[in-house]
Design an enzyme around this catalytic site. Structure first.
Site, PDB file in Angstrom:
ATOM      1  N   ARG A 116       9.244   3.199  29.028  1.00 22.45           N
ATOM      2  CA  ARG A 116       9.901   4.200  29.886  1.00 22.45           C
ATOM      3  C   ARG A 116       8.905   4.772  30.899  1.00 22.45           C
ATOM      4  NH1 ARG A 116      12.387   5.214  33.028  1.00 22.45           N
ATOM      5  NH2 ARG A 116      14.081   6.664  33.432  1.00 22.45           N
ATOM      6  N   CYS A 139      -3.199  -1.252  10.816  1.00 20.69           N
ATOM      7  CA  CYS A 139      -2.894  -1.572   9.427  1.00 20.69           C
ATOM      8  C   CYS A 139      -2.772  -3.083   9.252  1.00 20.69           C
ATOM      9  CB  CYS A 139      -1.573  -0.916   9.018  1.00 20.69           C
ATOM     10  SG  CYS A 139      -1.761   0.365   7.785  1.00 20.69           S
ATOM     11  N   CYS A 149       0.824  -1.219   0.000  1.00 16.97           N
ATOM     12  CA  CYS A 149       0.000   0.000   0.000  1.00 16.97           C
ATOM     13  C   CYS A 149       0.853   1.263   0.000  1.00 16.97           C
ATOM     14  CB  CYS A 149      -0.903   0.032   1.228  1.00 16.97           C
ATOM     15  SG  CYS A 149      -2.123  -1.291   1.256  1.00 16.97           S
ATOM     16  N   CYS A 162       9.383   4.745  34.950  1.00 20.61           N
ATOM     17  CA  CYS A 162       9.250   5.939  35.790  1.00 20.61           C
ATOM     18  C   CYS A 162       8.201   5.706  36.871  1.00 20.61           C
ATOM     19  CB  CYS A 162       8.846   7.148  34.953  1.00 20.61           C
ATOM     20  SG  CYS A 162      10.233   8.061  34.281  1.00 20.61           S
TER      21      CYS A 162
END
Lengths: 278, 159, 107
Positions: free
Chosen positions: A235, A130, A94, A239
């Site tokens: 991440r 997709c 595509c 944290c």
């Protein structure tokens, strides 16, 4: 000396050449280049985490043949044209063989509103949509090698372009929720994102130098501690755990909203994917 | 009322006690390369095996590592040996040796006159702050050595 | 699989010493890490040997232990005298080999 690299295994035509094109640094020029890069990674006083890293780490990011994150970009290049799913399609079916043309800039505007579902959607979710809708393939698991490689590749294709997420209009409620997440105290330490990254950047927590948390243009990035590429949501989870809070699942609505706010905090900063950080 | 947390008023010890972050980070680092006890003996053992009685001299070999590594898991390391690299006179090999990792031998570079330069770069794991040794053997059988200290920091954000 | 990346200058002059940079994707499991859930040691699985050849001749090699970081980077030099091919071989201790090639034009 000619520095036009020739590569093998990664020799997949134009895309690989693009990957090689930035490996032009001569080591003697590294310091000058880092100074130039530093100014590039600061926009209107907003500084990328590049400024809060050691010179050795910056050097590793600046040279595409030192940067281990490029191994994931290379895998993303291979996956781009790999047919998968019941529809017998690859990404290239595509979006064309030359993703440099068709996908440049895409990374800078996500997360974006999915008009059909009315939900905010980040790059990883867009890739998987997709796969499911158009390729009739299984979605890739969060933090899997495949999803990280494709996300990193899509990010890499926008390298150098300024981050530019939309935060007004229909997206505004998501942005406000993301902002609230950023300022929300959480965990046993009762800390919000902003306590480290707005109130105290430049100061140290033990040996770690706190950055401004301008992470939107840098992730997915190669973290020395992880010894691999990791997503922004990984991440966030790290944290959250460090302030002794229960993290959300990767891809959770709370994190996608937070991602929009974090990417707005990175507005104007050039995409660094794959960045290298401690 | 201010909603700000002033990191500067939290000194290292208090932060440690408050969060146990030091312990966590140290455990994680140790996990990278095993327990970080004194391993100098292992280094001495490895060196005596390699040297087989020979005595290394100072000089000729240069080992470049960051003074402070941002993370012990990935420490850039460069070695270069002063050698003409001719068929008759060249550096044959350089051993990189850790004094505090669970395994002393990290890697060995084997050069030939075709290498052009006795120079190589690699990235290594450092379990903790330590001395790293480079041991070079020349084609005439002479050995040279050098060492450098690398500080491995334990970060507030998990090292 | 696109596991390795190699940077070799496409062109050089005879007698020139060129810099070669290599990267490969590999966990380099040191054998010292423990599985967080089971508490068991994760078995060692590393690349233990890297070899670089120029026109069929080994000009540089390196022995690796668990102390080499994941996704190993290694750079070194080669004195080139004629056009030809480079071959790079990473030997995994389980017996698998990963190879990469590159060509150079020497004038």
């Amino acid at each position: 000396m000619t520095r036009k690299g020739n590569k093998s295994m990664g020799a997949m035509g134009g895309l690989a050449a693009l990957a090689g094109a930035a490996g032009l640094l001569l080591s003697g020029l590294l310091i000058a280049n880092q100074a130039a890069a530093k100014s590039k990674y600061e926009v209107d006083g907003r500084k990328s985490g590049y400024h809060y890293s050691n010179p050795e780490t910056n050097e590793m990011q600046d040279d595409d043949f030192l940067n281990p994150g490029m191994l994931w970009v290379q895998r993303g290049i291979a996956l781009w044209s790999k047919v998968d799913g019941a529809a017998g399609k690859s990404c290239a079916s595509c979006h064309g063989d030359d993703a440099r043309k068709t996908m440049r800039g895409v990374f800078t505007v996500y997360p974006k509103l999915n008009k059909k579902t009315g939900k905010l959607e980040n790059i990883e979710q867009r890739i998987n949509r997709c796969r499911v809708e158009n390729m009739k393939a299984k979605p890739w698991k969060w933090e899997s090698g495949e999803l990280l490689s494709m996300t990193t590749f899509i990010g890499f294709l926008s390298r150098g372009l300024p981050m530019n997420v939309k935060v007004d209009g229909e997206v505004k409620p998501f942005f406000e929720k993301g902002k609230a997440e950023y300022f929300k105290r959480r965990g046993q330490l009762d800390m919000a994102c902003k306590h480290c990254h707005i109130d105290n950047p430049g100061k140290r927590i033990r040996a770690d130098l706190l950055s401004e948390g301008r992470a939107g243009q840098a992730f997915p990035l190669y973290r020395l501690k992880w010894q691999k590429i990791g997503s922004l949501h990984r991440r966030f989870r790290g944290c959250n755990k460090q302030v002794r809070a229960k993290p959300y699942k990767p891809g959770a609505e709370e994190y996608v909203n937070l991602e929009l706010y974090v990417k707005w905090r990175s507005r104007g900063l050039p995409v660094e994917v794959p960045a290298v950080r401690r | 009322m201010s909603d700000k947390v002033k990191i500067e008023v939290i000194d290292r010890r208090h932060f440690l006690i408050m969060t146990g972050a030091g312990v966590t980070a140290a455990t994680m680092l140790a996990g990278l390369a095993g327990t970080a006890e004194a391993k100098a003996d292992l280094a001495a053992e490895y060196m005596s095996k390699v040297l087989a009685g020979a005595k290394p001299a100072e000089g000729k070999v240069k080992l470049t590592m960051p003074e402070i590594a941002e993370n012990g898991a990935t420490v850039p390391t460069k070695v270069s040996v002063d050698s003409p690299m001719t068929d008759k006179d060249y550096c044959q090999e350089v051993h990189i040796i850790s004094t505090k990792n669970p395994v002393a031998h990290i890697c060995t570079f084997h050069f030939t006159p075709k290498s052009g330069k006795a120079e190589a770069s690699i990235r290594v794991r450092m379990a903790t702050t330590q001395d790293v040794i480079a041991l070079a053997r020349m084609s005439d059988g002479k050995w040279y050595m050098t060492k450098t200290t690398v500080k491995v920091t334990i970060g507030g954000c998990g090292g | 699989m696109a596991k390795a990346r190699v940077k070799v200058p496409g062109k050089a002059k005879a007698g020139e010493v060129i810099l070669i940079k290599t990267l490969i994707r590999h966990k380099m499991e040191s054998g010292n890490r423990k599985d967080k859930k089971t508490g068991q040691k994760i078995p060692r699985h590393i690349i233990d040997k890297f070899t670089a050849k120029y026109n069929g001749e080994v000009f540089f090699s390196s022995d690796w232990e668990g102390g080499v970081s994941a996704n190993p980077y290694c750079s070194f030099n080669c004195k080139v005298d004629k056009s030809g091919a480079f071959e790079f071989i990473w030997h995994d201790e389980k017996g698998e080999e990963f190879k990469a090639e590159a060509k150079i034009e020497v004038s």
